[in-house]
Scaffold this motif. Structure first.
Motif, PDB file in Angstrom:
ATOM      1  N   ARG A  11       0.861  -1.283  -0.035  1.00 54.28           N
ATOM      2  CA  ARG A  11       0.250  -0.037   0.033  1.00 54.28           C
ATOM      3  C   ARG A  11       1.013   1.090   0.240  1.00 54.28           C
ATOM      4  O   ARG A  11       0.611   2.100  -0.802  1.00 54.28           O
ATOM      5  CB  ARG A  11      -0.816  -0.105   1.300  1.00 54.28           C
ATOM      6  N   GLN A  12       1.832   1.254   0.870  1.00 52.67           N
ATOM      7  CA  GLN A  12       2.908   2.581   0.850  1.00 52.67           C
ATOM      8  C   GLN A  12       3.561   2.452  -0.303  1.00 52.67           C
ATOM      9  O   GLN A  12       3.789   4.016  -0.891  1.00 52.67           O
ATOM     10  CB  GLN A  12       4.030   2.279   2.051  1.00 52.67           C
ATOM     11  N   LYS A  63       3.490   5.973  -2.539  1.00 57.14           N
ATOM     12  CA  LYS A  63       4.731   6.546  -2.919  1.00 57.14           C
ATOM     13  C   LYS A  63       4.694   6.756  -4.402  1.00 57.14           C
ATOM     14  O   LYS A  63       5.198   7.883  -4.844  1.00 57.14           O
ATOM     15  CB  LYS A  63       5.916   5.529  -2.789  1.00 57.14           C
ATOM     16  N   GLN A  80       1.989   6.894  -6.394  1.00 54.93           N
ATOM     17  CA  GLN A  80       1.068   8.225  -6.695  1.00 54.93           C
ATOM     18  C   GLN A  80       1.742   9.562  -6.326  1.00 54.93           C
ATOM     19  O   GLN A  80       1.545  10.656  -7.146  1.00 54.93           O
ATOM     20  CB  GLN A  80       0.031   7.804  -5.484  1.00 54.93           C
ATOM     21  N   THR A 131       2.775   1.683  10.188  1.00 51.77           N
ATOM     22  CA  THR A 131       1.883   2.092   9.269  1.00 51.77           C
ATOM     23  C   THR A 131       1.244   3.425   9.644  1.00 51.77           C
ATOM     24  O   THR A 131       1.234   3.844  10.906  1.00 51.77           O
ATOM     25  CB  THR A 131       0.516   1.344   8.978  1.00 51.77           C
ATOM     26  N   ALA A 132       1.350   4.607   8.714  1.00 52.04           N
ATOM     27  CA  ALA A 132       0.503   5.784   8.907  1.00 52.04           C
ATOM     28  C   ALA A 132      -0.799   5.497   8.888  1.00 52.04           C
ATOM     29  O   ALA A 132      -1.670   6.747   9.006  1.00 52.04           O
ATOM     30  CB  ALA A 132       0.956   6.813   7.956  1.00 52.04           C
ATOM     31  N   CYS A 178      -6.546  14.643  -1.638  1.00 53.03           N
ATOM     32  CA  CYS A 178      -5.425  13.782  -1.109  1.00 53.03           C
ATOM     33  C   CYS A 178      -5.269  14.416   0.428  1.00 53.03           C
ATOM     34  O   CYS A 178      -5.378  13.629   1.251  1.00 53.03           O
ATOM     35  CB  CYS A 178      -4.084  14.018  -1.986  1.00 53.03           C
ATOM     36  N   CYS A 229      -8.370  13.225   2.920  1.00 51.46           N
ATOM     37  CA  CYS A 229      -8.102  12.222   3.511  1.00 51.46           C
ATOM     38  C   CYS A 229      -6.761  12.165   4.411  1.00 51.46           C
ATOM     39  O   CYS A 229      -7.093  11.634   5.538  1.00 51.46           O
ATOM     40  CB  CYS A 229      -7.777  11.017   2.301  1.00 51.46           C
ATOM     41  N   HIS A 230      -5.683  12.714   4.082  1.00 48.74           N
ATOM     42  CA  HIS A 230      -4.587  12.589   4.758  1.00 48.74           C
ATOM     43  C   HIS A 230      -4.732  13.050   6.314  1.00 48.74           C
ATOM     44  O   HIS A 230      -4.517  12.698   7.287  1.00 48.74           O
ATOM     45  CB  HIS A 230      -3.389  13.205   4.176  1.00 48.74           C
TER      46      HIS A 230
HETATM   47  C1  HEC Z   1      -8.786   7.989   0.716  1.00 48.32           C
HETATM   48  C2  HEC Z   1      -7.679   8.439   1.634  1.00 48.32           C
HETATM   49  C3  HEC Z   1      -6.357   8.789   0.822  1.00 48.32           C
HETATM   50  C4  HEC Z   1      -6.368   9.687  -0.343  1.00 48.32           C
HETATM   51  C5  HEC Z   1      -7.755  10.086  -1.223  1.00 48.32           C
HETATM   52  C6  HEC Z   1      -5.030   9.810  -0.728  1.00 48.32           C
HETATM   53  N1  HEC Z   1      -4.173   9.014   0.440  1.00 48.32           N
HETATM   54 FE1  HEC Z   1      -2.020   9.242   0.410  1.00 48.32          FE
HETATM   55  N2  HEC Z   1      -2.230   8.009   2.155  1.00 48.32           N
HETATM   56  C7  HEC Z   1      -3.222   7.484   2.700  1.00 48.32           C
HETATM   57  C8  HEC Z   1      -3.100   6.715   3.989  1.00 48.32           C
HETATM   58  C9  HEC Z   1      -3.858   6.070   4.880  1.00 48.32           C
HETATM   59  C10 HEC Z   1      -1.790   6.497   3.850  1.00 48.32           C
HETATM   60  C11 HEC Z   1      -0.759   5.929   4.864  1.00 48.32           C
HETATM   61  C12 HEC Z   1      -0.463   4.535   4.194  1.00 48.32           C
HETATM   62  C13 HEC Z   1       0.169   3.533   5.375  1.00 48.32           C
HETATM   63  O1  HEC Z   1       1.127   3.995   5.962  1.00 48.32           O
HETATM   64  O2  HEC Z   1      -0.250   2.195   5.589  1.00 48.32           O
HETATM   65  C14 HEC Z   1      -0.955   7.393   2.743  1.00 48.32           C
HETATM   66  C15 HEC Z   1       0.304   7.505   2.517  1.00 48.32           C
HETATM   67  C16 HEC Z   1       0.497   8.497   1.413  1.00 48.32           C
HETATM   68  C17 HEC Z   1       1.991   8.555   0.996  1.00 48.32           C
HETATM   69  C18 HEC Z   1       3.322   7.869   1.811  1.00 48.32           C
HETATM   70  C19 HEC Z   1       3.529   6.650   1.245  1.00 48.32           C
HETATM   71  C20 HEC Z   1       4.828   6.083   1.958  1.00 48.32           C
HETATM   72  O3  HEC Z   1       5.785   6.179   1.607  1.00 48.32           O
HETATM   73  O4  HEC Z   1       4.502   5.312   2.917  1.00 48.32           O
HETATM   74  C21 HEC Z   1       2.093   9.578   0.054  1.00 48.32           C
HETATM   75  C22 HEC Z   1       3.382  10.361  -0.678  1.00 48.32           C
HETATM   76  C23 HEC Z   1       0.639   9.760  -0.604  1.00 48.32           C
HETATM   77  N3  HEC Z   1      -0.215   9.281   0.401  1.00 48.32           N
HETATM   78  C24 HEC Z   1       0.318  10.481  -1.290  1.00 48.32           C
HETATM   79  C25 HEC Z   1      -1.146  10.915  -1.890  1.00 48.32           C
HETATM   80  C26 HEC Z   1      -1.284  11.457  -2.965  1.00 48.32           C
HETATM   81  C27 HEC Z   1      -0.261  12.368  -3.841  1.00 48.32           C
HETATM   82  C28 HEC Z   1      -2.700  11.500  -2.932  1.00 48.32           C
HETATM   83  C29 HEC Z   1      -3.586  12.067  -4.092  1.00 48.32           C
HETATM   84  C30 HEC Z   1      -3.317  12.412  -5.383  1.00 48.32           C
HETATM   85  C31 HEC Z   1      -3.018  10.669  -1.896  1.00 48.32           C
HETATM   86  N4  HEC Z   1      -2.212  10.392  -1.216  1.00 48.32           N
HETATM   87  C32 HEC Z   1      -4.631  10.497  -1.594  1.00 48.32           C
HETATM   88  C33 HEC Z   1      -4.672   7.738   2.366  1.00 48.32           C
HETATM   89  C34 HEC Z   1      -5.226   8.634   1.264  1.00 48.32           C
END
Ligand code: HEC
Length: 152
Positions: free
Chosen positions: A33-34, A38, A40, A91-92, A141, A144-145
Motif C-alpha cells: 500500500r505504501q 509512494k 502516486q 503504518t501511518a 489527497c 483524506c490525509h
Molecule cells: C482515501 C484516503 C487517501 C487519499 C484520497 C490519498 N491518500 Fe495518500 N495515504 C493515505 C493513507 C492512509 C496513507 C498511509 C498508508 C500507510 O502507511 O499504511 C497514505 C500515504 C501516502 C504517502 C506516503 C507513502 C509512503 O511512503 O509510506 C504518499 C506520498 C501519499 N499518500 C500521497 C498521496 C497523493 C499524492 C494523493 C492524491 C493524489 C493521496 N495520497 C491520496 C490515504 C489517502
C-alpha cells in the motif's frame, strides 16, 4: 518511473488477492500500500513539476494523470481489515479508517471523482483544464490525509 509504478501496482494486486487472512501478511499488505501511495505521490509531483515549467510536457502529465486515475480504482483494495495500527507493523494508516468506514469510503470516492476528471483533463491536453483539476485533486489527497493518516 512508469515501469516502477506498474510493478508496484502488480505487486500490490498479488499481495492483496493472496492475503485475506492477514496476520503475518499485514506487513506485506501495508508495504505494498505504501509503495502504491509512494508511486502516486511521485506521479502527482511529476504533474506539478511540469506545470511549473514554461513549456510543460503534456505526455508526462498525461501518463502520470492516467496512473493516478487508475490508482483511484485500485485504492479500494488497499485497506483490508487487520492492516491498521493494530497489526503492529509500521503504518501511518489510522484506526479511524476502519472505525469510521463510511467517512473513509467517502474520502476515497471524492478522490476517485477528482482523479478521473484529472485523467480526462490531461487526456485533452488543455492546460487551462488541467491546472485547476490538479488543485481539486490535491484537495482530496489532503482531505483524506488530514483525517485518516498519521502526521509524519
Ligand atoms: C482515501 C484516503 C487517501 C487519499 C484520497 C490519498 N491518500 Fe495518500 N495515504 C493515505 C493513507 C492512509 C496513507 C498511509 C498508508 C500507510 O502507511 O499504511 C497514505 C500515504 C501516502 C504517502 C506516503 C507513502 C509512503 O511512503 O509510506 C504518499 C506520498 C501519499 N499518500 C500521497 C498521496 C497523493 C499524492 C494523493 C492524491 C493524489 C493521496 N495520497 C491520496 C490515504 C489517502
Amino acid at each position: 518511473m512508469k515501469a516502477g509504478w506498474v510493478g508496484a501496482a502488480a505487486a500490490l494486486a498479488v499481495t492483496l488477492t493472496a492475503g485475506v487472512a492477514l496476520g503475518q501478511g499485514a506487513a506485506d499488505v501495508i508495504k505494498a500500500r505504501q509503495q502504491g501511495y509512494k508511486a502516486q505521490g511521485a506521479a502527482f509531483k511529476t504533474i506539478n513539476d511540469e506545470l511549473k515549467k514554461k513549456d510543460p510536457n503534456i505526455g508526462a502529465i498525461r501518463s502520470s494523470a492516467k496512473a493516478i486515475a487508475e490508482t483511484a480504482t485500485t485504492q479500494y483494495r488497499w485497506f483490508p481489515r487487520g492492516s491498521g495500527p493494530e497489526s503492529g507493523a509500521k503504518t501511518a494508516a489510522k484506526a479511524e479508517i476502519w472505525t469510521d468506514a463510511a467517512g473513509f469510503a467517502a474520502a476515497q470516492k471524492a478522490f476517485q471523482a477528482e482523479a478521473q476528471k484529472l485523467g480526462q483533463a490531461a487526456a485533452s491536453g488543455d492546460l487551462k483544464a488541467i491546472r485547476p483539476q490538479v488543485g481539486a485533486t490535491g484537495k482530496t489527497c489532503a482531505g483524506c490525509h488530514n483525517k485518516y493518516r498519521v502526521k509524519t
